[in-house]
Design an enzyme around this catalytic site. Structure first.
Site, PDB file in Angstrom:
ATOM      1  CG  ASP A   7      -1.972   1.135   1.100  1.00 53.73           C
ATOM      2  OD1 ASP A   7      -2.828   1.051   0.202  1.00 53.73           O
ATOM      3  OD2 ASP A   7      -1.916   2.093   1.883  1.00 53.73           O
ATOM      4  CD  GLU A   9      -1.985   6.316   2.720  1.00 51.93           C
ATOM      5  OE1 GLU A   9      -2.589   7.174   2.038  1.00 51.93           O
ATOM      6  OE2 GLU A   9      -2.549   5.323   3.217  1.00 51.93           O
ATOM      7  CD  GLU A  52      -8.168  19.067  -1.394  1.00 49.56           C
ATOM      8  OE1 GLU A  52      -6.904  19.050  -1.371  1.00 49.56           O
ATOM      9  OE2 GLU A  52      -8.831  19.999  -1.861  1.00 49.56           O
ATOM     10  CG  HIS A  57      -2.046  10.615   3.897  1.00 49.93           C
ATOM     11  ND1 HIS A  57      -1.413  11.737   4.381  1.00 49.93           N
ATOM     12  CD2 HIS A  57      -2.026  10.713   2.537  1.00 49.93           C
ATOM     13  CE1 HIS A  57      -1.030  12.486   3.371  1.00 49.93           C
ATOM     14  NE2 HIS A  57      -1.400  11.904   2.242  1.00 49.93           N
ATOM     15  CG  HIS A 153      -6.917   5.604   5.066  1.00 53.80           C
ATOM     16  ND1 HIS A 153      -7.407   4.410   4.633  1.00 53.80           N
ATOM     17  CD2 HIS A 153      -7.991   6.423   5.209  1.00 53.80           C
ATOM     18  CE1 HIS A 153      -8.721   4.487   4.495  1.00 53.80           C
ATOM     19  NE2 HIS A 153      -9.096   5.695   4.849  1.00 53.80           N
ATOM     20  CG  ASP A 158      -4.720   1.557   4.783  1.00 46.25           C
ATOM     21  OD1 ASP A 158      -5.276   1.507   5.894  1.00 46.25           O
ATOM     22  OD2 ASP A 158      -4.925   2.475   3.961  1.00 46.25           O
TER      23      ASP A 158
END
Length: 236
Positions: A7, A9, A52, A57, A153, A158
């Site tokens: 995963d 970010e 945003e 995160h 997150h 995750d």
């Protein structure tokens, strides 16, 4: 097969707008068990993170000051994932960012799909649970995976949740409920229905003489191959 749950970010939604990876988390699975091996870095993107994205995160520009840049961990990451099957939720997003990061280095790295197989758990979830919510949070609820009380997150967090979801989603029946894809009130409750006592009896069909002879002939073959140890012969 060696599998890597991955995963990322990022600073924003699309690498075509110059957005970058700021966190990457990977966990290794072998024989359907987490091995304890992981790969995790926060990365300095050399650009601002969109508000945003921070709301999702929680990673700020200030936090990333002094963190390594992607080029510093690129070879280590490639070595960690090469030859594996990557397990990613909404794989085009993460693969797109990874390929963008490697391409901008201009150092001859292969694309991710050239060195790894990719399994997209979002595609798998949509096949198993059509017309249902299939984001990671919804799947974690559906398969009773611990959410670890997360408020933001995070790539490694995750990846942990996705590993649990993937193993549950591909491991067969996880409960007695016939309605495991139901969400909301009543979800996850076991549904047991008793049969009526006056229901018609089940029809019993027995083998005829020809079928019994064919069965014996098959057992003779099995018994010969097993050196006289055919378990069916012993039972009869």
């Amino acid at each position: 097969m060696r599998q890597i749950v991955l995963d990322t970010e990022t600073t924003g939604i699309s690498p075509s707008d110059g957005h970058r990876i700021i966190e990457i988390g990977c966990l290794e699975i072998e024989n359907r068990r987490l091995t304890g091996r992981s790969f995790h870095y926060y990365l300095q993107p050399d650009r601002d993170i969109e508000e945003e994205a921070i709301a999702v995160h929680g990673i700020t520009n200030e936090f990333l000051v002094g963190k390594p840049r992607f080029q510093e961990i690129a070879a280590e990451l490639m070595a960690f994932v090469s030859g594996s099957e990557l397990i990613i939720h909404n794989a085009p997003f993460d693969i797109g960012f990874l390929d963008y990061e490697y391409k901008r280095l201009n150092e001859g790295f292969e694309t991710i799909r050239n060195v790894c197989q990719v399994l997209d758990t979002l595609v798998l979830a949509r096949q198993k649970h059509p017309a249902q919510k299939n984001n990671l949070d919804a799947l974690a609820r559906r398969y009773a995976v611990d959410h670890r009380e997360r408020h933001y997150h995070g790539a490694l967090l995750d990846a942990e949740i996705l590993a649990d979801v993937y193993l549950a989603m591909t491991g067969g029946q996880v409960g007695l409920s016939l309605h495991d894809d139901v969400e909301g009130e009543g979800a996850g409750q076991e549904m047991i229905q008793r049969l009526a006592t006056d229901r018609p009896r089940l029809k019993v069909v027995t083998a005829n003489a020809e079928e019994l002879l064919a069965h014996d002939a098959r057992l003779d073959i099995i018994d010969k191959a097993a050196g006289g140890a055919c378990i069916w012969r012993q039972l009869t």
